[in-house]
Scaffold this active site. Structure first.
Site, mmCIF file in Angstrom:
data_model
loop_
_atom_site.group_PDB
_atom_site.id
_atom_site.type_symbol
_atom_site.label_atom_id
_atom_site.label_comp_id
_atom_site.label_asym_id
_atom_site.label_seq_id
_atom_site.Cartn_x
_atom_site.Cartn_y
_atom_site.Cartn_z
ATOM 1 N N CYS A 1 0.853 -1.178 0.000
ATOM 2 C CA CYS A 1 0.000 0.000 0.000
ATOM 3 C C CYS A 1 0.893 1.233 0.000
ATOM 4 O O CYS A 1 2.093 1.145 0.237
ATOM 5 C CB CYS A 1 -0.869 0.026 1.245
ATOM 6 N N ARG B 1 1.271 1.859 -5.981
ATOM 7 C CA ARG B 1 1.540 0.868 -4.932
ATOM 8 C C ARG B 1 0.283 0.113 -4.514
ATOM 9 O O ARG B 1 0.354 -0.857 -3.751
ATOM 10 C CB ARG B 1 2.150 1.559 -3.711
ATOM 11 N N TRP C 1 -3.915 -1.760 -1.248
ATOM 12 C CA TRP C 1 -3.953 -2.998 -2.022
ATOM 13 C C TRP C 1 -4.460 -4.047 -1.040
ATOM 14 O O TRP C 1 -3.753 -4.427 -0.104
ATOM 15 C CB TRP C 1 -2.563 -3.345 -2.538
ATOM 16 N N ASN D 1 0.603 -0.598 6.202
ATOM 17 C CA ASN D 1 1.014 -1.465 5.104
ATOM 18 C C ASN D 1 1.621 -2.708 5.744
ATOM 19 O O ASN D 1 2.505 -2.590 6.589
ATOM 20 C CB ASN D 1 2.056 -0.734 4.244
ATOM 21 N N GLY D 2 1.146 -3.879 5.388
ATOM 22 C CA GLY D 2 1.673 -5.108 5.991
ATOM 23 C C GLY D 2 0.525 -5.982 6.474
ATOM 24 O O GLY D 2 -0.619 -5.797 6.072
ATOM 25 N N GLU E 1 8.986 -14.085 -19.799
ATOM 26 C CA GLU E 1 8.724 -12.694 -19.452
ATOM 27 C C GLU E 1 7.679 -12.085 -20.404
ATOM 28 O O GLU E 1 6.801 -11.341 -19.980
ATOM 29 C CB GLU E 1 10.049 -11.913 -19.484
ATOM 30 N N LYS F 1 4.154 -10.524 -19.198
ATOM 31 C CA LYS F 1 3.817 -9.127 -19.516
ATOM 32 C C LYS F 1 2.415 -9.038 -20.095
ATOM 33 O O LYS F 1 1.621 -8.222 -19.656
ATOM 34 C CB LYS F 1 4.827 -8.611 -20.524
ATOM 35 N N GLU G 1 -0.336 -9.808 -17.437
ATOM 36 C CA GLU G 1 -0.630 -8.859 -16.372
ATOM 37 C C GLU G 1 -1.254 -7.564 -16.854
ATOM 38 O O GLU G 1 -2.047 -6.970 -16.135
ATOM 39 C CB GLU G 1 0.578 -8.607 -15.455
ATOM 40 N N HIS H 1 5.875 -31.743 -25.717
ATOM 41 C CA HIS H 1 5.631 -32.674 -24.613
ATOM 42 C C HIS H 1 4.292 -32.411 -23.922
ATOM 43 O O HIS H 1 4.090 -32.829 -22.785
ATOM 44 C CB HIS H 1 6.780 -32.599 -23.603
ATOM 45 N N LYS I 1 2.553 -2.528 -7.346
ATOM 46 C CA LYS I 1 3.925 -2.499 -7.859
ATOM 47 C C LYS I 1 4.869 -3.470 -7.148
ATOM 48 O O LYS I 1 5.646 -4.146 -7.774
ATOM 49 C CB LYS I 1 4.463 -1.068 -7.779
HETATM 50 O O1 M6R Z 1 10.330 -5.426 -6.889
HETATM 51 P P1 M6R Z 1 10.644 -6.830 -7.326
HETATM 52 O O2 M6R Z 1 11.529 -6.854 -8.514
HETATM 53 O O3 M6R Z 1 11.162 -7.692 -6.217
HETATM 54 O O4 M6R Z 1 9.250 -7.433 -7.762
HETATM 55 C C1 M6R Z 1 9.139 -8.783 -8.137
HETATM 56 C C2 M6R Z 1 7.822 -9.052 -8.814
HETATM 57 O O5 M6R Z 1 6.764 -8.823 -7.942
HETATM 58 C C3 M6R Z 1 7.631 -8.165 -10.067
HETATM 59 O O6 M6R Z 1 8.681 -8.347 -10.962
HETATM 60 C C4 M6R Z 1 6.306 -8.501 -10.755
HETATM 61 O O7 M6R Z 1 6.346 -9.784 -11.288
HETATM 62 C C5 M6R Z 1 5.991 -7.448 -11.826
HETATM 63 N N1 M6R Z 1 4.610 -7.063 -11.759
HETATM 64 C C6 M6R Z 1 6.213 -7.914 -13.192
HETATM 65 O O8 M6R Z 1 5.905 -6.995 -14.158
#
Ligand code: M6R
Length: 607
Positions: free
Chosen positions: A2, A27, A73, A99-100, A480, A484, A487, A503, A602
């Site tokens: 958050c 965030r 969040w 936050n937490g 990746e 992308k 998400e 497979h 994020k």
């Molecule tokens: O801040 P970090 O690199 O540790 O975050 C890791 C993942 O949460 C982050 O890469 C996440 O997968 C992204 N949303 C990908 O775009």
């Protein structure tokens, strides 16, 4: 995770809090709220939904010069008006943002209910607010300490009290907080983005610290009230870097920033003339590192994909057994760590709980622990034995782009740096470094011509299932690419090592299904060409990412996106750019909120 903001000073708090929340919205963005403290009263405005809802509801002319704000969040309790922060305790005496996770919130709730406390929400945060109010006897700082002694879990909190309105008490355990130091004012925030408009002078709160913040004073102590001396540090990021600068979305801005970001990442670290790599952060431990018998790279999400490229790089250039582990798995599976093991955490934010906890675990077991992190001052950056910063600038878009390529660039430099201390010849290192130096311009070339990508995406944007195939260094790039598009556009996609398709996943291929194949030049090109045939035989439509000059492939596939040639270990730095653009274009065409994808935030500071 958050976003947290707090202000104590001489200026009206509302505009500062709301502007801070706007900068922190990446965030978490399922609800937001502010609390303004004045003698005998705390005024709260909070609501489910985006920050714009609060902007419409809150009175910007309110005179209070202290307050706290939160963008959420959701973890405990759905995103509703009631569950939004701030939460109050003691019939409005105290307001708290958090936050937490308060892990023992159930038992604390039961205890408080036995003391006639009534709850409005389902959140663990309200439990903490009520607990502080329960312990309050005219001294907010004392009540916060007492309550936190009862809490197990993680927190970054900011608390205000109607009886002491010129005061914010903040505390952190497992969740970052930073305090901007201005003239007769302090701004508390969960990250520097919310502070930069006011000051670059900051104090980073350490783990387990409590801050007592007033307009003209700042005092930090441990939870047990032992004073902690702190230096004021300077944040290097600028305001321009956290603004859209004419782009429609941060994701697009950050994709286009990559050439410059990678230049910044490489600057002063690669010496093409001498064929050398200088990594200041590793100099002191270089000898010990060179003795490593095994490297474990640990990370989550995109950073894990970068780690997988790192595994290939380290094994090829350093010839040390390397494995890449999901941080969440590594942590709980009683990993074997001995003297010769080096554990390397990769994290853009430096705050991801799973990655941080994995590193803590590794350190406790005696490993040397390194970090590749973007955010200076973040928890991981502060706690590792040594490391390398990305220096790619702030990444605001939830979908990681420039941090990914930054991580690849740092891993490449590390592999070459260590390789030279082991098996890599000066000539091989010089060739590698000279290829690395060309990457920013090659990225520019890709970004100068993005029309083809847009046209391709238009054709397939209504398909709900995509496959991404790659081999060797481009296998993690395929993973990746799939992440992308998932998400940001909510298209279901799977990334695979191309040979694995036969497979099982080949059963998914139907007429017209888009299959993105990374088919750049290299030792496995012939193999991926065979995989392309297998896809096409089953009716799949292939979008190939191929090396410029490959005319043959045009005849074999529906679409080709060309990229400049580079050595195989560096190819993901280039091939990931069209994949990022495919995801971005798909999200825009499908009307998705690119920078705030549903259910995401994020960085993930909960397990
Ligand atoms: O801040 P970090 O690199 O540790 O975050 C890791 C993942 O949460 C982050 O890469 C996440 O997968 C992204 N949303 C990908 O775009």
């Amino acid at each position: 995770m958050c976003g947290i903001i707090g202000y104590v000073g001489k200026r009206p708090a509302v505009p500062i809090l709301v502007e801070g929340l706007r900068r922190l919205e990446y965030r978490g963005y399922d609800s937001a709220g502010v609390a303004l403290a004045s003698p005998g009263d705390i005024a709260i405005t909070k609501a489910a939904g985006r920050l714009s809802v609060i902007e419409q509801r809150v009175d910007f002319t309110q005179p209070q010069t202290q307050g706290i704000g939160h963008t959420r969040w959701a973890t405990h309790g759905a995103p509703t008006d009631i569950n939004a922060h701030p939460h109050v305790g003691g019939d409005g005496l105290i307001a708290l943002i958090h936050n937490g996770i308060v892990e023992n919130n159930r038992s604390l709730r039961t205890y408080l209910m036995q003391h006639e406390v009534q709850f409005e929400s389902e959140t663990d945060t309200e439990v903490l607010a009520q607990l502080i109010a329960h312990f309050y006897e005219g001294d907010l700082e004392k009540a916060v300490r007492k309550a936190l002694h009862e809490v197990s879990g993680t927190y970054g909190i900011a608390v205000v009290c109607a009886d002491e309105p010129d005061l914010i008490v903040a505390a952190r355990k497992g969740s970052p907080l930073i305090i901007g130091v201005g003239t007769d004012e302090h701004i508390l925030a969960s990250d520097a983005a919310a502070i930069l408009a006011h000051t670059t002078q900051v104090v980073y709160m350490g783990e387990g610290e409590v801050a007592v913040i007033r307009p003209d004073s700042l005092r930090l102590t441990t939870l047990d009230a032992i004073p902690v001396a702190k230096d004021i540090e300077k944040v290097e990021w600028t305001l321009d870097q956290i603004e859209l600068a004419g782009y429609d979305h941060f994701m697009l801005k950050e994709i286009h920033e990559q050439p410059e970001a990678i230049e910044n990442c490489l600057r002063g670290r690669i010496d093409v003339k001498e064929g050398k790599i200088h990594l200041g952060g590793l100099v002191d431990c270089a000898r010990e590192l060179a003795r490593a018998k095994r490297i474990v790279i640990t990370a989550c999400g995109t950073a894990w994909h970068a780690g997988l490229v790192g595994e290939y790089l380290f094994e090829e250039l350093v010839r040390v057994p390397t494995e890449t582990e999901y941080a969440s798995e590594f942590r709980y599976r009683n990993p074997i760590i001995d003297d010769g093991t080096v554990v390397l955490g990769v994290s853009q934010s430096g705050e991801t709980t799973d990655t941080h906890s994995a590193l803590v675990e590794a350190k406790q077991r005696g490993a040397m622990v390194l970090g590749i992190v973007n955010v200076v001052g973040s928890t991981i950056a502060r706690e590792v034995d040594a490391g390398v910063f990305l220096h790619v600038g702030p990444e605001i878009g939830v979908a990681s782009t420039k941090a990914f390529t930054g991580q690849l660039a740092v891993l490449a430099m590390m592999a070459c740096f260590l390789g030279r201390r082991k098996h890599l010849s000066p000539t091989a290192a010089a060739q590698f470094i000279s290829a690395l130096a060309k990457i920013p311009d090659q990225m520019r070339q890709v970004l100068d011509n993005t029309t083809a990508t847009r046209e391709v995406v238009k054709e397939y944007v209504d398909c709900d299932n995509w496959l991404y195939l790659g081999r060797g260094y481009n296998y993690p790039a395929a993973l990746e690419g799939a992440l992308k598009i998932k998400e940001v556009s909510y298209i279901h996609a799977e990334g695979l090592p191309a040979a694995e398709m036969k497979h099982g996943p080949i059963a998914l291929i139907t007429q017209g299904m888009p299959v993105v194949c990374i088919a750049t030049d290299g030792i496995q090109y012939d193999k991926i060409r065979n995989n392309i045939s297998e896809v096409r035989t089953r009716g799949g439509s292939v979008i190939a990412i191929a090396t410029e000059g490959n005319t043959e492939i045009k005849e074999m596939v529906e679409h080709v996106i060309y990229v400049p040639d580079t050595i195989e270990p560096l190819q993901p730095l280039i091939t990931s750019i069209p994949l990022q653009l495919i995801a971005y274009e798909a999200a825009v065409l499908r009307g998705c909120n690119v920078d705030k994808p549903r259910n995401l935030a994020k960085s993930v500071t909960v397990e």
